[in-house]
Design an enzyme around this catalytic site. Sequence first.
Site, PDB file in Angstrom:
ATOM      1  N   SER A  48       0.843  -1.190   0.000  1.00 25.72           N
ATOM      2  CA  SER A  48       0.000   0.000   0.000  1.00 25.72           C
ATOM      3  C   SER A  48       0.880   1.242   0.000  1.00 25.72           C
ATOM      4  O   SER A  48       1.995   1.229   0.525  1.00 25.72           O
ATOM      5  CB  SER A  48      -0.931   0.011   1.213  1.00 25.72           C
ATOM      6  OG  SER A  48      -0.178   0.003   2.410  1.00 25.72           O
ATOM      7  N   HIS A  56       1.829  12.296  -0.040  1.00 28.17           N
ATOM      8  CA  HIS A  56       1.338  13.641   0.266  1.00 28.17           C
ATOM      9  C   HIS A  56       2.379  14.658  -0.191  1.00 28.17           C
ATOM     10  O   HIS A  56       3.330  14.956   0.539  1.00 28.17           O
ATOM     11  CB  HIS A  56       1.069  13.788   1.761  1.00 28.17           C
ATOM     12  CG  HIS A  56      -0.048  12.939   2.269  1.00 28.17           C
ATOM     13  ND1 HIS A  56      -1.368  13.190   1.966  1.00 28.17           N
ATOM     14  CD2 HIS A  56      -0.047  11.838   3.062  1.00 28.17           C
ATOM     15  CE1 HIS A  56      -2.134  12.280   2.550  1.00 28.17           C
ATOM     16  NE2 HIS A  56      -1.362  11.452   3.212  1.00 28.17           N
ATOM     17  N   HIS A  59      -3.080   7.420  -3.844  1.00 32.75           N
ATOM     18  CA  HIS A  59      -3.114   6.198  -3.033  1.00 32.75           C
ATOM     19  C   HIS A  59      -3.108   4.990  -3.953  1.00 32.75           C
ATOM     20  O   HIS A  59      -3.702   5.007  -5.034  1.00 32.75           O
ATOM     21  CB  HIS A  59      -4.391   6.190  -2.178  1.00 32.75           C
ATOM     22  CG  HIS A  59      -4.793   4.828  -1.694  1.00 32.75           C
ATOM     23  ND1 HIS A  59      -5.808   4.094  -2.290  1.00 32.75           N
ATOM     24  CD2 HIS A  59      -4.322   4.060  -0.676  1.00 32.75           C
ATOM     25  CE1 HIS A  59      -5.942   2.945  -1.653  1.00 32.75           C
ATOM     26  NE2 HIS A  59      -5.054   2.891  -0.680  1.00 32.75           N
ATOM     27  N   ASN A 109      -3.065   0.437  -3.592  1.00 35.92           N
ATOM     28  CA  ASN A 109      -3.038  -0.764  -2.750  1.00 35.92           C
ATOM     29  C   ASN A 109      -3.342  -1.985  -3.615  1.00 35.92           C
ATOM     30  O   ASN A 109      -4.321  -1.995  -4.362  1.00 35.92           O
ATOM     31  CB  ASN A 109      -4.077  -0.671  -1.622  1.00 35.92           C
ATOM     32  CG  ASN A 109      -4.114  -1.930  -0.778  1.00 35.92           C
ATOM     33  OD1 ASN A 109      -4.743  -2.921  -1.144  1.00 35.92           O
ATOM     34  ND2 ASN A 109      -3.452  -1.892   0.359  1.00 35.92           N
ATOM     35  N   ARG A 138      -3.421  -6.363  -3.096  1.00 39.31           N
ATOM     36  CA  ARG A 138      -3.423  -7.322  -1.996  1.00 39.31           C
ATOM     37  C   ARG A 138      -3.935  -8.686  -2.461  1.00 39.31           C
ATOM     38  O   ARG A 138      -4.614  -8.803  -3.487  1.00 39.31           O
ATOM     39  CB  ARG A 138      -4.287  -6.800  -0.850  1.00 39.31           C
ATOM     40  CG  ARG A 138      -5.701  -6.460  -1.280  1.00 39.31           C
ATOM     41  CD  ARG A 138      -6.436  -5.616  -0.235  1.00 39.31           C
ATOM     42  NE  ARG A 138      -7.773  -5.249  -0.704  1.00 39.31           N
ATOM     43  CZ  ARG A 138      -8.033  -4.174  -1.445  1.00 39.31           C
ATOM     44  NH1 ARG A 138      -7.063  -3.365  -1.813  1.00 39.31           N
ATOM     45  NH2 ARG A 138      -9.270  -3.901  -1.824  1.00 39.31           N
ATOM     46  N   HIS A 152      -6.312   8.126 -15.325  1.00 38.73           N
ATOM     47  CA  HIS A 152      -7.334   7.130 -15.662  1.00 38.73           C
ATOM     48  C   HIS A 152      -6.916   6.271 -16.853  1.00 38.73           C
ATOM     49  O   HIS A 152      -7.139   5.050 -16.853  1.00 38.73           O
ATOM     50  CB  HIS A 152      -8.665   7.823 -15.966  1.00 38.73           C
ATOM     51  CG  HIS A 152      -9.470   8.141 -14.749  1.00 38.73           C
ATOM     52  ND1 HIS A 152     -10.224   7.197 -14.090  1.00 38.73           N
ATOM     53  CD2 HIS A 152      -9.629   9.296 -14.053  1.00 38.73           C
ATOM     54  CE1 HIS A 152     -10.823   7.762 -13.050  1.00 38.73           C
ATOM     55  NE2 HIS A 152     -10.473   9.032 -13.008  1.00 38.73           N
ATOM     56  N   HIS A 189     -20.834  10.955   4.836  1.00 36.98           N
ATOM     57  CA  HIS A 189     -21.225  12.032   5.746  1.00 36.98           C
ATOM     58  C   HIS A 189     -20.993  13.412   5.132  1.00 36.98           C
ATOM     59  O   HIS A 189     -21.514  14.407   5.640  1.00 36.98           O
ATOM     60  CB  HIS A 189     -20.472  11.910   7.073  1.00 36.98           C
ATOM     61  CG  HIS A 189     -18.991  12.067   6.960  1.00 36.98           C
ATOM     62  ND1 HIS A 189     -18.192  11.131   6.365  1.00 36.98           N
ATOM     63  CD2 HIS A 189     -18.164  13.056   7.381  1.00 36.98           C
ATOM     64  CE1 HIS A 189     -16.927  11.530   6.414  1.00 36.98           C
ATOM     65  NE2 HIS A 189     -16.883  12.697   7.022  1.00 36.98           N
TER      66      HIS A 189
END
Length: 342
Positions: free
Chosen positions: A98, A102, A112, A114, A116, A146, A176
Amino acid sequence: MLKEPPKNSREKTKNLLLTLQDKICSGLENVDGKGKFTEESWLRDEGGGGRSRVLKNGSIFEQAGVNFSEVQGKELPQSIISQRPEAKGHEWFATGTSMVLHPKNPYIPTVHLNYRYFEAGPVWWFGGGADLTPFYPYLSDVRNFHNEHKKACEKVDQDLHKVFKPWCDEYFFLKHRNESRGIGGIFYDYQDGSGNIYRGNNKNGEASKASQNVGRSNLNWDNLFSLAENCGQAFLPSYLPIIEKRASQKYSPKEREFQLYRRGRYVEFNLVWDRGTIFGLQTNGRTESILMSLPPLARWEYGYKAKNGSREEFLTSIFTKPQDWFNDKELEKFCMENNIFD
């Protein structure tokens, strides 16, 4: 009934992911020119371990983390059992690489990655993806990111990207806040070559619809291994051109403040919604490595509203919503007219 993975499946995926970590770290050190990764190797009491690499205060990266882990155990966390109940009662193995970067300059996006692999008794699957979180985005950068990942998926199967792109939009969504974390990329999970490609929870979403349209998957273990390999290799060509274009771009304290404010959204997603973070904490993973994804600095501001027509407002009104980045001519025209195309 799933076909059994190769006898050397664990060693093969481990080596793939270790190599991916090495290649990414080398590429990032080269483009940064100043910062170097420091490495910590660690062991987990229940079995396994990993190596965590962090670069701090480079010329490009304020903080960059690229982690590898290989862990095993006897008790599966509830987050896995709820998805794959047939894995219950089996010893499990998981390995992954991963990365979260920044950058200092607000014109270079956070990113980001990752990839797995997981095994437990009769159950195995691959998962992964990469997504981009710009603060002052340009459409050409978004398209390059993309396009490189689309090409990587299509080397294995022409239909995968049709599902993985909307699945990424769905997964990296702050419920949220009612907004996407960034401009997306690709995301996939629970890929074992059987059934539908989409394995998420939103049966009425765009990813589920795309999966139904393309039909059932017919990929084997080797195909899915190649998918992880191809997508991992796509990262540097998807991201380094953005750094090369934006690293010399001047920015003001105002733009730095906005970057820190938007980093707060990154923190919120990773601590509230991210399954990888939850899995790591539930399985007694290495906390420093799990929380490596968090930025070194972030800020919150009550009731913030961007000025209408500002670059900051363009981010929240356009670039934190799922888009057809290639075929929407109105979007392209808007970006050209407002100097956010290239």
